[in-house]
Write an enzyme that holds these catalytic residues in place. Structure first.
Site, PDB file in Angstrom:
ATOM      1  N   ASP A 199      37.681  -7.540  34.046  1.00 32.42           N
ATOM      2  CA  ASP A 199      37.672  -8.852  34.693  1.00 32.42           C
ATOM      3  C   ASP A 199      37.605  -9.916  33.615  1.00 32.42           C
ATOM      4  O   ASP A 199      37.004  -9.708  32.563  1.00 32.42           O
ATOM      5  CB  ASP A 199      36.519  -8.982  35.691  1.00 32.42           C
ATOM      6  CG  ASP A 199      35.159  -8.685  35.086  1.00 32.42           C
ATOM      7  OD1 ASP A 199      34.465  -9.641  34.689  1.00 32.42           O
ATOM      8  OD2 ASP A 199      34.797  -7.499  35.007  1.00 32.42           O
TER       9      ASP A 199
ATOM     10  N   GLU B 135      24.979 -13.690  42.134  1.00 34.07           N
ATOM     11  CA  GLU B 135      24.051 -13.146  41.136  1.00 34.07           C
ATOM     12  C   GLU B 135      22.691 -13.815  41.129  1.00 34.07           C
ATOM     13  O   GLU B 135      21.714 -13.231  40.647  1.00 34.07           O
ATOM     14  CB  GLU B 135      24.660 -13.295  39.732  1.00 34.07           C
ATOM     15  CG  GLU B 135      26.046 -12.704  39.582  1.00 34.07           C
ATOM     16  CD  GLU B 135      26.653 -13.002  38.218  1.00 34.07           C
ATOM     17  OE1 GLU B 135      25.883 -13.065  37.238  1.00 34.07           O
ATOM     18  OE2 GLU B 135      27.881 -13.179  38.135  1.00 34.07           O
TER      19      GLU B 135
END
Length: 266
Positions: A70, A161
């Protein structure tokens, strides 16, 4: 006369094995944590656990795993002409590109990265970095408008997150579900959720997110993540790849090519 064996430790081990065989979720989780902790303790005492060894460790445990990366603006300008889509004799088969952040943030290199990967033999996907203190509807609209995913692309990804500093966990969960609902309604597929092991247990587990594919991050030298039923494991943030000047995240997808195809928008 033969010495009689002490049976204490063996009885304990036998009971643990029986409990696991009977499907005791609590003991399975506890046993997995113990194995992970022992591996972590061992690697701290042993010679340095290099990224190459970690890579080998992961794919020896998941030999049918599919390698992916990513990227975002943090990787800088990617040299697509010189980009090597192979690491340690494993082909890189998917990439997920950051598209947006929050209600109005756009990754400064999303367009260049998205178009750069287009002609390459690799599955492309896009993700949204969720800002927990911002409106979830505006965040979903920002992603949909910017990413513009099509048939053949990987399903959308929600990256969560951090905890909110202005609202409760329940309110945060409501916002996440709202984002997922809006994006699913637009694309007709369930998005994937990216998160960390700890956040999964603290916020997501058994709170209405279990039907979504999970992409979990854990960079420690462990056998596997503690998150239940994960699909992708981001096992390193220190990968190196010719064509990309900065370190990259490395991921393993379990389930083989069939599972990868299941994560594609029809």
């Amino acid at each position: 006369m033969p010495r009689k064996r002490k049976s204490g430790p063996w009885i304990g081990i036998s009971l643990l094995i029986i409990a696991i065989a009977l499907g005791s979720g609590y003991l399975v989780k506890k046993f997995r944590r113990q194995i992970n902790q022992r591996l972590s303790d061992y690697t701290q005492k042993a010679p340095p656990f290099t990224e190459a060894l970690k890579f080998e460790h992961v794919f020896s445990n998941f030999p049918e795993g599919i390698l992916g990366i990513d990227v975002s603006e943090y990787q800088g300008r990617i040299d697509f002409a010189g980009l090597q889509l192979q690491l340690q004799n494993r082909q890189i088969e998917f990439v997920v590109v950051r598209a947006t952040m929050g209600k109005d943030g756009k990754d400064s290199r999303f367009k260049q990265n998205w178009e750069g990967f287009r002609p390459l033999p690799i599955k492309r996907g896009a993700y949204h970095y969720y800002r927990p203190n911002e409106n979830s509807t505006l965040q979903a609209q920002n992603f949909i408008k910017t990413a513009q995913l099509k048939s053949g692309d990987l399903i959308p990804v929600l990256d969560i997150e951090k905890h909110s500093t202005i609202q409760s966990r329940d309110k945060l969960r409501e916002g996440l579900k709202n984002w997922l609902k809006i994006v699913e309604a637009h694309y007709g597929v369930k998005p994937m959720i990216y998160t960390g092991d700890r956040f999964f247990w603290e916020v997501l587990h058994e709170n209405g997110f279990d039907d979504y594919p999970i992409w979990v991050a854990n960079y420690n030298p462990i056998v596997e993540p503690e998150t239940e039923d994960w699909t992708i494991w981001q096992f390193s943030e220190k990968g190196s790849l010719p064509g990309i000047g900065e370190k990259i995240d490395l991921n393993v997808l379990i389930g083989g090519k069939r599972r990868l195809e299941e994560l594609v928008i029809p």
